[in-house]
Scaffold this motif. Structure first.
Motif, PDB file in Angstrom:
ATOM      1  N   PRO A 109       1.046  -1.253   0.113  1.00 45.32           N
ATOM      2  CA  PRO A 109      -0.075  -0.031   0.041  1.00 45.32           C
ATOM      3  C   PRO A 109       0.796   1.205   0.006  1.00 45.32           C
ATOM      4  N   TYR A 110       0.323   2.263  -0.821  1.00 41.83           N
ATOM      5  CA  TYR A 110       1.123   3.425  -0.961  1.00 41.83           C
ATOM      6  C   TYR A 110       1.479   4.237   0.516  1.00 41.83           C
ATOM      7  N   ASP A 111       0.489   3.971   1.474  1.00 40.78           N
ATOM      8  CA  ASP A 111       0.813   4.709   2.710  1.00 40.78           C
ATOM      9  C   ASP A 111       2.017   4.117   3.482  1.00 40.78           C
ATOM     10  N   LEU A 112       2.291   2.707   3.300  1.00 35.18           N
ATOM     11  CA  LEU A 112       3.307   2.106   3.795  1.00 35.18           C
ATOM     12  C   LEU A 112       4.561   2.271   3.291  1.00 35.18           C
ATOM     13  N   GLN A 113       4.421   2.675   1.905  1.00 34.39           N
ATOM     14  CA  GLN A 113       5.970   2.939   1.342  1.00 34.39           C
ATOM     15  C   GLN A 113       6.470   4.137   1.847  1.00 34.39           C
ATOM     16  N   GLN A 114       5.561   5.085   2.246  1.00 37.54           N
ATOM     17  CA  GLN A 114       6.234   6.398   2.981  1.00 37.54           C
ATOM     18  C   GLN A 114       6.664   6.262   4.354  1.00 37.54           C
ATOM     19  N   LYS A 115       6.367   5.206   5.094  1.00 41.63           N
ATOM     20  CA  LYS A 115       6.888   5.056   6.397  1.00 41.63           C
ATOM     21  C   LYS A 115       8.266   4.709   6.591  1.00 41.63           C
ATOM     22  N   PRO A 116       8.759   4.975   7.633  1.00 44.25           N
ATOM     23  CA  PRO A 116      10.091   4.295   8.002  1.00 44.25           C
ATOM     24  C   PRO A 116      10.223   2.853   8.275  1.00 44.25           C
ATOM     25  N   LEU A 117      11.264   2.285   8.009  1.00 42.69           N
ATOM     26  CA  LEU A 117      11.197   0.846   8.354  1.00 42.69           C
ATOM     27  C   LEU A 117      11.116   0.681   9.594  1.00 42.69           C
ATOM     28  N   ARG A 118      11.444   1.213  10.392  1.00 44.93           N
ATOM     29  CA  ARG A 118      11.508   0.672  11.977  1.00 44.93           C
ATOM     30  C   ARG A 118      10.000   0.802  12.461  1.00 44.93           C
ATOM     31  N   ALA A 119       9.284   1.688  11.770  1.00 43.16           N
ATOM     32  CA  ALA A 119       7.742   1.518  12.005  1.00 43.16           C
ATOM     33  C   ALA A 119       6.960   0.587  11.566  1.00 43.16           C
ATOM     34  N   LEU A 120       7.486  -0.369  10.773  1.00 45.63           N
ATOM     35  CA  LEU A 120       6.658  -1.258  10.082  1.00 45.63           C
ATOM     36  C   LEU A 120       6.759  -2.675  10.609  1.00 45.63           C
ATOM     37  N   SER A 121       5.930  -3.680  10.268  1.00 43.35           N
ATOM     38  CA  SER A 121       5.959  -5.021  10.949  1.00 43.35           C
ATOM     39  C   SER A 121       7.001  -5.656  10.517  1.00 43.35           C
ATOM     40  N   GLY A 122       7.601  -6.642  11.075  1.00 47.46           N
ATOM     41  CA  GLY A 122       8.410  -7.744  10.584  1.00 47.46           C
ATOM     42  C   GLY A 122       8.081  -8.281   9.085  1.00 47.46           C
ATOM     43  N   GLY A 123       6.909  -8.671   8.835  1.00 48.53           N
ATOM     44  CA  GLY A 123       6.288  -8.812   7.477  1.00 48.53           C
ATOM     45  C   GLY A 123       6.593  -8.135   6.352  1.00 48.53           C
ATOM     46  N   TRP A 124       6.389  -6.617   6.852  1.00 50.86           N
ATOM     47  CA  TRP A 124       6.413  -5.385   5.886  1.00 50.86           C
ATOM     48  C   TRP A 124       7.977  -5.343   5.548  1.00 50.86           C
ATOM     49  N   GLN A 125       8.898  -5.567   6.575  1.00 50.21           N
ATOM     50  CA  GLN A 125      10.030  -5.234   6.462  1.00 50.21           C
ATOM     51  C   GLN A 125      10.576  -6.439   5.366  1.00 50.21           C
ATOM     52  N   ARG A 126      10.203  -7.770   5.548  1.00 50.14           N
ATOM     53  CA  ARG A 126      10.562  -8.815   4.702  1.00 50.14           C
ATOM     54  C   ARG A 126      10.147  -8.302   3.289  1.00 50.14           C
ATOM     55  N   THR A 127       9.115  -7.833   3.031  1.00 46.97           N
ATOM     56  CA  THR A 127       8.723  -7.454   1.823  1.00 46.97           C
ATOM     57  C   THR A 127       9.611  -6.230   1.098  1.00 46.97           C
ATOM     58  N   ALA A 128       9.848  -5.422   1.985  1.00 46.65           N
ATOM     59  CA  ALA A 128      10.827  -4.205   1.377  1.00 46.65           C
ATOM     60  C   ALA A 128      12.344  -5.195   1.288  1.00 46.65           C
ATOM     61  N   LEU A 129      12.487  -5.817   1.814  1.00 43.35           N
ATOM     62  CA  LEU A 129      13.974  -6.473   1.539  1.00 43.35           C
ATOM     63  C   LEU A 129      13.753  -7.494   0.152  1.00 43.35           C
ATOM     64  N   LEU A 130      12.649  -7.895   0.035  1.00 49.88           N
ATOM     65  CA  LEU A 130      12.517  -8.762  -1.334  1.00 49.88           C
ATOM     66  C   LEU A 130      12.368  -7.782  -2.468  1.00 49.88           C
ATOM     67  N   ALA A 131      11.709  -6.834  -2.263  1.00 46.66           N
ATOM     68  CA  ALA A 131      11.705  -5.696  -3.412  1.00 46.66           C
ATOM     69  C   ALA A 131      12.909  -4.966  -3.531  1.00 46.66           C
ATOM     70  N   ALA A 132      13.805  -4.758  -2.849  1.00 46.97           N
ATOM     71  CA  ALA A 132      14.984  -4.308  -2.950  1.00 46.97           C
ATOM     72  C   ALA A 132      16.008  -5.133  -3.758  1.00 46.97           C
ATOM     73  N   ALA A 133      15.842  -6.309  -3.508  1.00 51.98           N
ATOM     74  CA  ALA A 133      16.523  -7.499  -4.220  1.00 51.98           C
ATOM     75  C   ALA A 133      16.316  -7.434  -5.493  1.00 51.98           C
ATOM     76  N   TRP A 134      14.831  -7.618  -5.630  1.00 55.52           N
ATOM     77  CA  TRP A 134      14.307  -8.084  -6.991  1.00 55.52           C
ATOM     78  C   TRP A 134      14.443  -6.781  -8.159  1.00 55.52           C
ATOM     79  N   ILE A 135      14.380  -5.721  -7.575  1.00 52.12           N
ATOM     80  CA  ILE A 135      14.544  -4.553  -8.601  1.00 52.12           C
ATOM     81  C   ILE A 135      16.027  -4.420  -9.069  1.00 52.12           C
ATOM     82  N   THR A 136      16.987  -5.015  -8.568  1.00 55.37           N
ATOM     83  CA  THR A 136      18.286  -5.104  -9.385  1.00 55.37           C
ATOM     84  C   THR A 136      18.229  -6.002 -10.590  1.00 55.37           C
ATOM     85  N   GLU A 137      17.185  -6.933 -10.880  1.00 56.78           N
ATOM     86  CA  GLU A 137      17.033  -7.811 -11.936  1.00 56.78           C
ATOM     87  C   GLU A 137      17.985  -9.000 -11.673  1.00 56.78           C
ATOM     88  N   PRO A 138      18.122  -9.621 -10.698  1.00 59.76           N
ATOM     89  CA  PRO A 138      19.161 -10.710 -10.373  1.00 59.76           C
ATOM     90  C   PRO A 138      18.613 -11.768 -11.406  1.00 59.76           C
TER      91      PRO A 138
END
Length: 505
Positions: free
Chosen positions: A113-142
């Motif tokens: 969700p857009y509102d979560l995209q704008q929140k600092p990672l420390r304010a997010l649940s462990g599940g959303w932090q995992r999703t952020a890590l996945l997105a950061a890895a996939w955007i590099t086109e591995p």
């Protein structure tokens, strides 16, 4: 086409984590990496990603190979970044300046969700932090994706989204996954590597079928080992007979044959390898002290509310009887944990509409293991609470996977798996007849999950539990309560609920 070749790989950290590992990873492989807690899964991932140096062996990667490595935790330095900025920072600077739209595409694909995209990672649940890590890895086109415990902290719906996302990846993109979620491994993998200190095994099968194949292979090894030892024993018996005959007859030829038979026996014994014996992360043992009460808990149409007083649902008239293993089903935020807490309060005090039998002896564990004090030590947590004596306390802790070196350190220094096993040991020592368990499989490896299942079932334990682990709740539950449109209703099985939760809606 092979993109990674692993040859005779080994890592030793005090003791060997794994040795002589041979593995090829090709396009299209979806490999499940399975081992007990602390047995080297994350270390192997680090070796493949190039962030950890192996002790022996070599890894050959295809030229220019890009590895996307999704670790378990967000780096401390990134905690103050927004989710969006962390993903953007994974791009090279030039791309980040002119192709920031890639972030929007990846986050949309992952349903962030857009509102979560704008929140600092420390304010997010462990599940959303995992999703952020996945997105950061996939955007590099591995060219290959390494996922270390990707379902931790995810609810069923997010697990379903992740499964769908993986299924939609280009079919030739290889993925290596470590996970203790058996159903997730079955749904997402086509090969399974069982990582062992010696003789790791890989099968071209998803987890459950590979597990059966592994059991058959281990049984065959056991039979082969027994046959080899028997063959060597027979040769030694024949050698002993020939030796006596040779000595009595003075025959040098028989003495020579005796020596040859003994040498053959020695070679067979030296080559014989015993079947693998899994070195577990620690036992889980429970107990059920029993009670004469037919109904341990009675709910009289109780209203379950949010902390600010908003009604979530009403329970109707419900009972928990001896031997009931009730699984509480409901989407996140519908009030499962609230009901668990209300029942806990009713057993320890009074709650309107909830009656608890006077003979209840309760064992309670929440999803964060908050019943453990991180500033305490395992030794004082056991010996200080229970009349077991220091020597027995140390033996109990060792049996639960907390070794002697860790018994006098702070609980906060233990791994998640060690904390979970310590928590179960403390529950057992309370001699309960009623278990109240909120996400009890968090931090447990597959071996621990199956031990917990067996203990609850074999002891005829009475329990109310909440779990996102599909395999666990299917195996343990014999009754199912579902939160449905502001009512708590009993259903025959969890399958309709699970299917609905796993849908991408």
């Amino acid at each position: 086409m092979t993109i990674i070749n692993i040859n005779a790989l080994g890592v030793t950290l005090g003791d060997p984590l794994f040795t002589d590992l041979n593995l090829t990873i090709s396009k299209g492989d979806r490999i499940g990496l399975v081992a007990a807690n602390g047995r080297g899964k994350s270390t192997l991932m680090g070796c493949i990603a190039g962030s950890f140096e192996q002790t022996t062996g070599e890894i050959t990667r295809a030229r220019g190979l890009r590895v996307g490595y999704v670790e378990q935790y967000v780096p401390t330095a990134a905690q103050d970044q927004t989710l969006y900025d962390m993903v953007l920072a994974a791009l090279p600077q030039e791309q980040a300046d002119y192709e920031s739209w890639r972030v929007d595409v990846v986050l949309d694909d992952l349903n962030v969700p857009y509102d979560l995209q704008q929140k600092p990672l420390r304010a997010l649940s462990g599940g959303w932090q995992r999703t952020a890590l996945l997105a950061a890895a996939w955007i590099t086109e591995p060219d290959i994706l390494l996922l270390d415990e990707p379902t931790n902290h995810l609810d069923l719906h997010r697990i379903g989204l992740l499964q769908d996302w993986l299924a939609a990846l280009p079919r030739d993109t290889p993925v290596l996954i470590t996970s203790h979620d058996r159903a997730f491994l079955d749904a997402t993998t086509n090969r399974t590597l069982f990582l062992r200190a010696e003789r790791s095994r890989i099968f071209p099968l998803p987890f459950s079928k590979a597990r059966d194949a592994l059991a058959e292979a281990d049984e065959a090894d056991e039979r082969r080992f027994a046959n080899d030892l028997n063959k060597a024993q027979q040769l030694r018996k024949q050698a002993a007979k020939l030796k006596n005959i040779g000595i009595n007859s003075g025959s040098d030829l028989l003495i020579t044959k005796t020596k040859q038979l003994s040498e053959r026996a020695a070679k067979i014994e030296a080559a014989a390898k015993p079947a693998h014996q899994e070195r577990g992360a620690g036992d889980i043992r429970l107990t059920n002290s029993g009670t004469h009460a037919k109904a341990l808990i009675a709910l009289d149409d109780v209203g379950v509310e949010t902390p600010d007083g908003r009604l979530l649902y009403t329970t109707g008239k419900k009972w928990i009887g001896q031997g009931d293993r009730i699984v509480l089903l409901g989407t996140n935020g519908t009030g499962k944990t609230q009901l668990v807490k209300m029942i806990h309060s009713a057993v320890t005090g009074e709650v309107a509409g909830i009656k608890a039998a006077t003979t209840i002896s309760m064992a309670y564990s929440d999803q964060h293991l908050s019943q453990l004090d991180d500033t305490d030590t395992p030794m004082t947590a056991v010996a200080g609470q229970f009349d077991v004596g220091d020597q027995r306390a140390r033996g109990l802790l060792a049996g639960a996977g907390v070794n002697i070196q860790m018994q006098d350190t702070k609980i906060g220094a233990l791994s998640g798996g060690q904390k979970a096993r310590l928590a179960m040991l403390i529950l057992r020592l309370r001699h309960p007849n009623f278990y109240l368990l909120d996400e009890p499989t968090n931090h447990l490896d597959i071996e621990g999950q199956e031990m917990l299942e067996d203990e609850l079932i074999n002891h005829g334990a009475t329990c109310l539990l909440v779990s996102h682990d599909r395999s666990f709740l299917r195996n343990v539950g014999n009754r199912f309560w579902q939160i449905d449109r502001k009512r708590l209703v009993e259903v025959d099985d969890p399958e309709a609920f699970l299917a609905q939760e796993m849908q991408n809606i």
